[in-house]
Design a protein around this motif. Sequence first.
Motif, PDB file in Angstrom:
ATOM      1  N   CYS A  14       0.840  -1.205   0.000  1.00  0.00           N
ATOM      2  CA  CYS A  14       0.000   0.000   0.000  1.00  0.00           C
ATOM      3  C   CYS A  14       0.873   1.252   0.000  1.00  0.00           C
ATOM      4  CB  CYS A  14      -0.922   0.011   1.215  1.00  0.00           C
ATOM      5  SG  CYS A  14      -2.159  -1.300   1.183  1.00  0.00           S
ATOM      6  N   ALA A  15       1.958   1.221   0.748  1.00  0.00           N
ATOM      7  CA  ALA A  15       2.866   2.369   0.801  1.00  0.00           C
ATOM      8  C   ALA A  15       3.417   2.677  -0.584  1.00  0.00           C
ATOM      9  CB  ALA A  15       4.007   2.099   1.779  1.00  0.00           C
ATOM     10  N   GLU A  16       3.748   1.639  -1.336  1.00  0.00           N
ATOM     11  CA  GLU A  16       4.265   1.843  -2.692  1.00  0.00           C
ATOM     12  C   GLU A  16       3.194   2.457  -3.592  1.00  0.00           C
ATOM     13  OE1 GLU A  16       6.186  -0.752  -6.315  1.00  0.00           O
ATOM     14  OE2 GLU A  16       6.438  -1.486  -4.265  1.00  0.00           O
ATOM     15  N   LYS A  17       1.949   1.973  -3.474  1.00  0.00           N
ATOM     16  CA  LYS A  17       0.849   2.542  -4.267  1.00  0.00           C
ATOM     17  C   LYS A  17       0.627   4.010  -3.912  1.00  0.00           C
ATOM     18  CE  LYS A  17      -2.311  -0.721  -3.445  1.00  0.00           C
ATOM     19  NZ  LYS A  17      -3.629  -1.389  -3.457  1.00  0.00           N
ATOM     20  N   MET A  18       0.684   4.322  -2.617  1.00  0.00           N
ATOM     21  CA  MET A  18       0.459   5.700  -2.181  1.00  0.00           C
ATOM     22  C   MET A  18       1.593   6.605  -2.657  1.00  0.00           C
ATOM     23  SD  MET A  18      -2.441   5.539  -0.746  1.00  0.00           S
ATOM     24  CE  MET A  18      -2.706   4.296  -1.995  1.00  0.00           C
ATOM     25  N   GLN A  19       2.822   6.099  -2.621  1.00  0.00           N
ATOM     26  CA  GLN A  19       3.964   6.875  -3.100  1.00  0.00           C
ATOM     27  C   GLN A  19       3.773   7.241  -4.573  1.00  0.00           C
ATOM     28  OE1 GLN A  19       8.170   5.829  -2.135  1.00  0.00           O
ATOM     29  NE2 GLN A  19       8.304   5.437  -4.324  1.00  0.00           N
ATOM     30  N   ALA A  57      -3.033  15.633  -2.851  1.00  0.00           N
ATOM     31  CA  ALA A  57      -2.402  14.314  -2.831  1.00  0.00           C
ATOM     32  C   ALA A  57      -3.179  13.365  -1.919  1.00  0.00           C
ATOM     33  CB  ALA A  57      -0.948  14.422  -2.382  1.00  0.00           C
ATOM     34  N   LEU A  58      -3.596  13.861  -0.765  1.00  0.00           N
ATOM     35  CA  LEU A  58      -4.370  13.034   0.168  1.00  0.00           C
ATOM     36  C   LEU A  58      -5.695  12.605  -0.461  1.00  0.00           C
ATOM     37  CD1 LEU A  58      -4.817  11.703   2.896  1.00  0.00           C
ATOM     38  CD2 LEU A  58      -5.632  13.906   3.765  1.00  0.00           C
ATOM     39  N   LYS A  59      -6.378  13.533  -1.142  1.00  0.00           N
ATOM     40  CA  LYS A  59      -7.638  13.193  -1.817  1.00  0.00           C
ATOM     41  C   LYS A  59      -7.414  12.100  -2.853  1.00  0.00           C
ATOM     42  CE  LYS A  59      -9.353  17.797  -1.789  1.00  0.00           C
ATOM     43  NZ  LYS A  59      -9.781  18.911  -2.603  1.00  0.00           N
ATOM     44  N   ASN A  60      -6.341  12.234  -3.627  1.00  0.00           N
ATOM     45  CA  ASN A  60      -6.026  11.235  -4.650  1.00  0.00           C
ATOM     46  C   ASN A  60      -5.733   9.877  -4.022  1.00  0.00           C
ATOM     47  OD1 ASN A  60      -6.301  13.213  -6.603  1.00  0.00           O
ATOM     48  ND2 ASN A  60      -4.114  13.618  -6.739  1.00  0.00           N
ATOM     49  N   CYS A  61      -5.002   9.878  -2.907  1.00  0.00           N
ATOM     50  CA  CYS A  61      -4.665   8.627  -2.231  1.00  0.00           C
ATOM     51  C   CYS A  61      -5.905   7.950  -1.661  1.00  0.00           C
ATOM     52  CB  CYS A  61      -3.648   8.878  -1.118  1.00  0.00           C
ATOM     53  SG  CYS A  61      -1.991   9.261  -1.730  1.00  0.00           S
ATOM     54  N   LYS A  62      -6.823   8.735  -1.127  1.00  0.00           N
ATOM     55  CA  LYS A  62      -8.042   8.162  -0.538  1.00  0.00           C
ATOM     56  C   LYS A  62      -8.928   7.509  -1.594  1.00  0.00           C
ATOM     57  CE  LYS A  62      -8.379  10.395   3.884  1.00  0.00           C
ATOM     58  NZ  LYS A  62      -8.544   9.250   4.769  1.00  0.00           N
ATOM     59  N   LYS A  63      -8.762   7.886  -2.862  1.00  0.00           N
ATOM     60  CA  LYS A  63      -9.483   7.212  -3.945  1.00  0.00           C
ATOM     61  C   LYS A  63      -8.947   5.799  -4.152  1.00  0.00           C
ATOM     62  CE  LYS A  63     -10.377  11.502  -6.432  1.00  0.00           C
ATOM     63  NZ  LYS A  63      -9.986  12.331  -7.580  1.00  0.00           N
ATOM     64  N   VAL A  64      -7.671   5.592  -3.823  1.00  0.00           N
ATOM     65  CA  VAL A  64      -7.029   4.285  -3.980  1.00  0.00           C
ATOM     66  C   VAL A  64      -7.191   3.447  -2.709  1.00  0.00           C
ATOM     67  CG1 VAL A  64      -4.839   3.120  -4.461  1.00  0.00           C
ATOM     68  CG2 VAL A  64      -5.372   5.281  -5.601  1.00  0.00           C
ATOM     69  N   GLU A  65      -6.888   4.042  -1.564  1.00  0.00           N
ATOM     70  CA  GLU A  65      -6.999   3.380  -0.252  1.00  0.00           C
ATOM     71  C   GLU A  65      -7.691   4.356   0.692  1.00  0.00           C
ATOM     72  OE1 GLU A  65      -6.051   0.315   0.693  1.00  0.00           O
ATOM     73  OE2 GLU A  65      -5.112  -0.234  -1.200  1.00  0.00           O
ATOM     74  N   ASP A  66      -8.959   4.103   1.008  1.00  0.00           N
ATOM     75  CA  ASP A  66      -9.721   5.089   1.769  1.00  0.00           C
ATOM     76  C   ASP A  66      -9.289   5.251   3.220  1.00  0.00           C
ATOM     77  OD1 ASP A  66     -10.774   2.725   2.720  1.00  0.00           O
ATOM     78  OD2 ASP A  66     -12.858   3.310   2.462  1.00  0.00           O
ATOM     79  N   ASP A  67      -8.464   4.333   3.747  1.00  0.00           N
ATOM     80  CA  ASP A  67      -8.017   4.467   5.132  1.00  0.00           C
ATOM     81  C   ASP A  67      -6.616   5.076   5.249  1.00  0.00           C
ATOM     82  OD1 ASP A  67      -6.707   2.244   4.113  1.00  0.00           O
ATOM     83  OD2 ASP A  67      -6.942   1.046   5.939  1.00  0.00           O
ATOM     84  N   PHE A  68      -6.025   5.467   4.120  1.00  0.00           N
ATOM     85  CA  PHE A  68      -4.715   6.129   4.146  1.00  0.00           C
ATOM     86  C   PHE A  68      -4.843   7.515   4.760  1.00  0.00           C
ATOM     87  CE2 PHE A  68      -1.532   8.898   2.090  1.00  0.00           C
ATOM     88  CZ  PHE A  68      -0.385   8.258   2.496  1.00  0.00           C
ATOM     89  N   GLU A  69      -3.815   7.932   5.487  1.00  0.00           N
ATOM     90  CA  GLU A  69      -3.863   9.250   6.133  1.00  0.00           C
ATOM     91  C   GLU A  69      -2.501   9.934   6.034  1.00  0.00           C
ATOM     92  OE1 GLU A  69      -5.681  12.232   7.188  1.00  0.00           O
ATOM     93  OE2 GLU A  69      -6.906  10.476   7.587  1.00  0.00           O
ATOM     94  N   ILE A  70      -2.520  11.216   5.727  1.00  0.00           N
ATOM     95  CA  ILE A  70      -1.337  12.084   5.820  1.00  0.00           C
ATOM     96  C   ILE A  70      -1.649  13.070   6.937  1.00  0.00           C
ATOM     97  CG2 ILE A  70       0.102  13.836   4.710  1.00  0.00           C
ATOM     98  CD1 ILE A  70      -0.660  12.604   2.000  1.00  0.00           C
ATOM     99  N   PHE A  71      -0.767  13.151   7.915  1.00  0.00           N
ATOM    100  CA  PHE A  71      -0.978  14.056   9.030  1.00  0.00           C
ATOM    101  C   PHE A  71      -0.367  15.408   8.682  1.00  0.00           C
ATOM    102  CE2 PHE A  71      -1.177   9.787  10.711  1.00  0.00           C
ATOM    103  CZ  PHE A  71      -2.400   9.830  11.350  1.00  0.00           C
TER     104      PHE A  71
END
Length: 73
Positions: A14-19, A57-71
Amino acid sequence: MKKTYKVDVDCAACAEKMQETIKKTEGVKDATLSFMTLKCKVEFEDGVDPDVVIRDALKNCKKVEDDFEIFID
């Protein structure tokens, strides 16, 4: 400009996908996300507002993994 953010991601895959998703966000020059440290280093294009870009970037990531978070501070 470069900034480092704390992230919450469940696994290395998941980290690789988010990157990759963060790298594709308009205004991002480069990004590296480490699953081991749960940190993301982002280099922004010149002249952009990092706060606006990281939120995109956070919005785009949440489309892929909805539980991903950037603080974001």
